[in-house]
Design a protein around this motif. Sequence first.
Motif, PDB file in Angstrom:
ATOM      1  N   LEU A 173      -3.131  -4.136  -9.732  1.00 27.65           N
ATOM      2  CA  LEU A 173      -2.759  -4.443  -8.348  1.00 27.65           C
ATOM      3  C   LEU A 173      -3.814  -4.061  -7.320  1.00 27.65           C
ATOM      4  O   LEU A 173      -3.688  -4.398  -6.147  1.00 27.65           O
ATOM      5  CB  LEU A 173      -1.450  -3.713  -7.995  1.00 27.65           C
ATOM      6  CG  LEU A 173      -0.283  -3.917  -8.949  1.00 27.65           C
ATOM      7  CD1 LEU A 173       0.869  -3.006  -8.558  1.00 27.65           C
ATOM      8  CD2 LEU A 173       0.157  -5.373  -8.962  1.00 27.65           C
ATOM      9  N   GLY A 174      -4.849  -3.339  -7.743  1.00 28.76           N
ATOM     10  CA  GLY A 174      -5.795  -2.787  -6.800  1.00 28.76           C
ATOM     11  C   GLY A 174      -5.323  -1.413  -6.350  1.00 28.76           C
ATOM     12  O   GLY A 174      -4.224  -0.970  -6.711  1.00 28.76           O
ATOM     13  N   PRO A 175      -6.120  -0.707  -5.569  1.00 25.67           N
ATOM     14  CA  PRO A 175      -5.734   0.633  -5.113  1.00 25.67           C
ATOM     15  C   PRO A 175      -4.460   0.582  -4.272  1.00 25.67           C
ATOM     16  O   PRO A 175      -4.230  -0.383  -3.543  1.00 25.67           O
ATOM     17  CB  PRO A 175      -6.936   1.088  -4.264  1.00 25.67           C
ATOM     18  CG  PRO A 175      -8.059   0.200  -4.686  1.00 25.67           C
ATOM     19  CD  PRO A 175      -7.450  -1.110  -5.060  1.00 25.67           C
ATOM     20  N   PRO A 176      -3.622   1.609  -4.347  1.00 19.12           N
ATOM     21  CA  PRO A 176      -2.416   1.628  -3.518  1.00 19.12           C
ATOM     22  C   PRO A 176      -2.758   1.806  -2.050  1.00 19.12           C
ATOM     23  O   PRO A 176      -3.798   2.362  -1.710  1.00 19.12           O
ATOM     24  CB  PRO A 176      -1.625   2.832  -4.052  1.00 19.12           C
ATOM     25  CG  PRO A 176      -2.673   3.722  -4.636  1.00 19.12           C
ATOM     26  CD  PRO A 176      -3.715   2.805  -5.212  1.00 19.12           C
ATOM     27  N   TYR A 177      -1.864   1.332  -1.207  1.00 26.53           N
ATOM     28  CA  TYR A 177      -2.034   1.516   0.232  1.00 26.53           C
ATOM     29  C   TYR A 177      -1.934   2.994   0.587  1.00 26.53           C
ATOM     30  O   TYR A 177      -2.670   3.499   1.430  1.00 26.53           O
ATOM     31  CB  TYR A 177      -0.961   0.720   0.987  1.00 26.53           C
ATOM     32  CG  TYR A 177      -1.055   0.834   2.477  1.00 26.53           C
ATOM     33  CD1 TYR A 177      -1.780  -0.097   3.219  1.00 26.53           C
ATOM     34  CD2 TYR A 177      -0.427   1.871   3.157  1.00 26.53           C
ATOM     35  CE1 TYR A 177      -1.877   0.017   4.596  1.00 26.53           C
ATOM     36  CE2 TYR A 177      -0.522   1.991   4.525  1.00 26.53           C
ATOM     37  CZ  TYR A 177      -1.246   1.063   5.248  1.00 26.53           C
ATOM     38  OH  TYR A 177      -1.342   1.178   6.609  1.00 26.53           O
ATOM     39  N   ALA A 178      -0.998   3.688  -0.064  1.00 28.06           N
ATOM     40  CA  ALA A 178      -0.794   5.104   0.244  1.00 28.06           C
ATOM     41  C   ALA A 178      -0.235   5.839  -0.966  1.00 28.06           C
ATOM     42  O   ALA A 178       0.402   5.245  -1.838  1.00 28.06           O
ATOM     43  CB  ALA A 178       0.165   5.259   1.428  1.00 28.06           C
ATOM     44  N   GLU A 179      -0.507   7.142  -1.001  1.00 25.61           N
ATOM     45  CA  GLU A 179       0.099   8.052  -1.963  1.00 25.61           C
ATOM     46  C   GLU A 179       0.873   9.080  -1.155  1.00 25.61           C
ATOM     47  O   GLU A 179       0.329   9.680  -0.232  1.00 25.61           O
ATOM     48  CB  GLU A 179      -0.959   8.735  -2.820  1.00 25.61           C
ATOM     49  CG  GLU A 179      -1.802   7.778  -3.638  1.00 25.61           C
ATOM     50  CD  GLU A 179      -2.814   8.498  -4.512  1.00 25.61           C
ATOM     51  OE1 GLU A 179      -2.569   9.685  -4.834  1.00 25.61           O
ATOM     52  OE2 GLU A 179      -3.838   7.893  -4.861  1.00 25.61           O
ATOM     53  N   MET A 180       2.137   9.274  -1.498  1.00 27.61           N
ATOM     54  CA  MET A 180       2.998  10.122  -0.692  1.00 27.61           C
ATOM     55  C   MET A 180       3.826  11.046  -1.569  1.00 27.61           C
ATOM     56  O   MET A 180       4.197  10.686  -2.689  1.00 27.61           O
ATOM     57  CB  MET A 180       3.930   9.260   0.161  1.00 27.61           C
ATOM     58  CG  MET A 180       3.214   8.173   0.948  1.00 27.61           C
ATOM     59  SD  MET A 180       4.354   7.157   1.910  1.00 27.61           S
ATOM     60  CE  MET A 180       4.833   8.338   3.166  1.00 27.61           C
ATOM     61  N   LEU A 181       4.137  12.225  -1.041  1.00 28.25           N
ATOM     62  CA  LEU A 181       5.043  13.130  -1.730  1.00 28.25           C
ATOM     63  C   LEU A 181       6.486  12.694  -1.502  1.00 28.25           C
ATOM     64  O   LEU A 181       6.810  12.101  -0.471  1.00 28.25           O
ATOM     65  CB  LEU A 181       4.881  14.556  -1.195  1.00 28.25           C
ATOM     66  CG  LEU A 181       3.599  15.306  -1.552  1.00 28.25           C
ATOM     67  CD1 LEU A 181       3.589  16.653  -0.840  1.00 28.25           C
ATOM     68  CD2 LEU A 181       3.461  15.494  -3.058  1.00 28.25           C
ATOM     69  N   THR A 182       7.339  13.003  -2.459  1.00 29.81           N
ATOM     70  CA  THR A 182       8.769  12.860  -2.267  1.00 29.81           C
ATOM     71  C   THR A 182       9.328  14.228  -1.913  1.00 29.81           C
ATOM     72  O   THR A 182       8.630  15.247  -1.996  1.00 29.81           O
ATOM     73  CB  THR A 182       9.460  12.349  -3.543  1.00 29.81           C
ATOM     74  OG1 THR A 182       9.392  13.381  -4.542  1.00 29.81           O
ATOM     75  CG2 THR A 182       8.773  11.080  -4.058  1.00 29.81           C
ATOM     76  N   LEU A 183      10.582  14.270  -1.569  1.00 27.08           N
ATOM     77  CA  LEU A 183      11.210  15.541  -1.221  1.00 27.08           C
ATOM     78  C   LEU A 183      11.281  16.475  -2.422  1.00 27.08           C
ATOM     79  O   LEU A 183      11.369  17.691  -2.272  1.00 27.08           O
ATOM     80  CB  LEU A 183      12.617  15.284  -0.663  1.00 27.08           C
ATOM     81  CG  LEU A 183      13.315  16.438   0.049  1.00 27.08           C
ATOM     82  CD1 LEU A 183      12.492  16.939   1.229  1.00 27.08           C
ATOM     83  CD2 LEU A 183      14.696  16.005   0.527  1.00 27.08           C
ATOM     84  N   GLU A 184      11.210  15.888  -3.622  1.00 31.15           N
ATOM     85  CA  GLU A 184      11.228  16.701  -4.837  1.00 31.15           C
ATOM     86  C   GLU A 184       9.831  17.157  -5.246  1.00 31.15           C
ATOM     87  O   GLU A 184       9.664  17.859  -6.250  1.00 31.15           O
ATOM     88  CB  GLU A 184      11.860  15.904  -5.990  1.00 31.15           C
ATOM     89  CG  GLU A 184      13.335  15.576  -5.783  1.00 31.15           C
ATOM     90  CD  GLU A 184      13.554  14.434  -4.819  1.00 31.15           C
ATOM     91  OE1 GLU A 184      12.592  13.663  -4.582  1.00 31.15           O
ATOM     92  OE2 GLU A 184      14.667  14.310  -4.270  1.00 31.15           O
ATOM     93  N   GLY A 185       8.804  16.734  -4.496  1.00 27.27           N
ATOM     94  CA  GLY A 185       7.438  17.144  -4.804  1.00 27.27           C
ATOM     95  C   GLY A 185       6.721  16.210  -5.747  1.00 27.27           C
ATOM     96  O   GLY A 185       5.598  16.504  -6.172  1.00 27.27           O
ATOM     97  N   ASN A 186       7.335  15.076  -6.081  1.00 24.79           N
ATOM     98  CA  ASN A 186       6.692  14.085  -6.928  1.00 24.79           C
ATOM     99  C   ASN A 186       5.802  13.169  -6.082  1.00 24.79           C
ATOM    100  O   ASN A 186       5.789  13.258  -4.850  1.00 24.79           O
ATOM    101  CB  ASN A 186       7.744  13.260  -7.672  1.00 24.79           C
ATOM    102  CG  ASN A 186       8.622  14.121  -8.560  1.00 24.79           C
ATOM    103  OD1 ASN A 186       8.122  14.981  -9.279  1.00 24.79           O
ATOM    104  ND2 ASN A 186       9.929  13.910  -8.502  1.00 24.79           N
ATOM    105  N   ILE A 187       5.078  12.268  -6.761  1.00 22.72           N
ATOM    106  CA  ILE A 187       4.154  11.374  -6.053  1.00 22.72           C
ATOM    107  C   ILE A 187       4.662   9.937  -6.109  1.00 22.72           C
ATOM    108  O   ILE A 187       5.042   9.435  -7.167  1.00 22.72           O
ATOM    109  CB  ILE A 187       2.737  11.453  -6.649  1.00 22.72           C
ATOM    110  CG1 ILE A 187       2.151  12.854  -6.437  1.00 22.72           C
ATOM    111  CG2 ILE A 187       1.825  10.408  -6.020  1.00 22.72           C
ATOM    112  CD1 ILE A 187       0.770  13.042  -7.032  1.00 22.72           C
ATOM    113  N   ASN A 188       4.675   9.296  -4.959  1.00 17.25           N
ATOM    114  CA  ASN A 188       5.073   7.912  -4.833  1.00 17.25           C
ATOM    115  C   ASN A 188       3.843   7.099  -4.417  1.00 17.25           C
ATOM    116  O   ASN A 188       3.173   7.436  -3.437  1.00 17.25           O
ATOM    117  CB  ASN A 188       6.167   7.773  -3.772  1.00 17.25           C
ATOM    118  CG  ASN A 188       7.104   6.632  -4.049  1.00 17.25           C
ATOM    119  OD1 ASN A 188       7.490   6.382  -5.185  1.00 17.25           O
ATOM    120  ND2 ASN A 188       7.492   5.915  -3.007  1.00 17.25           N
TER     121      ASN A 188
END
Length: 222
Positions: A154-169
């Motif tokens: 898909l190409g690089p993601p637009y963003a990498e974000m934490l979830t409230l549980e500390g995981n990566i989205n």
Amino acid sequence: MPLASRRAARRTPTSKTASPSFVLGCASPGRLLGPAAVQQLQHGQSRDEVVKIFGEPREVTTGAGSRTLYAYYRFDVPIGASNSDFISPFRDEAKARTLTILLNGQNEVEKFLFSESKPDLNRSSGRVGRKITTAELAKIESNKTTRQELSALLGPPYAEMLTLEGNINLVWVYFEIMAGGAASQDLEVLVDDGGKVVTFQQTRREPRRCRLLPRQPSPRRS
């Protein structure tokens, strides 16, 4: 972070996170999310210290265990571009910055994640990103596909974000102005510590009347 306006919370099976959205101009110095500012972040810092560096967050999400997730977004177009000429007859490189900060029950920094990407921006057509096809989506498998394979597909993601549980989205976005309004598409992929897909969801919005300056997204609850 699609340009489409949205405010309602959204649900996924395993995570709670915010979804990015475009911010063109009008940002205070504390919201520039420059590398020098991000380098000031440290584990154990207080909420007040975070706000002193970045200002109040654009989104605040709270949940079980008294954890709080702060989300900051910044979308910059090249010098000379403005809100009024977002759709101009040439193609430019843009920069998207996202910072999510997880605070523990004592309002101290437990974890933080900063990401910067250069999304595909075509101002002549009012398009950001590209559509993800059904065939591409079918190649993503939970507990098998890796984030490296996602980037290759898909190409690089637009963003990498934490979830409230500390995981990566990981988030991929597409937005385009067309006859009848604007269409958008989000793909959000939750990955584990080893980088494998845990779960994913795609949200599509059909063309509708839109605003060039969207409001910020809201967190979603699992």
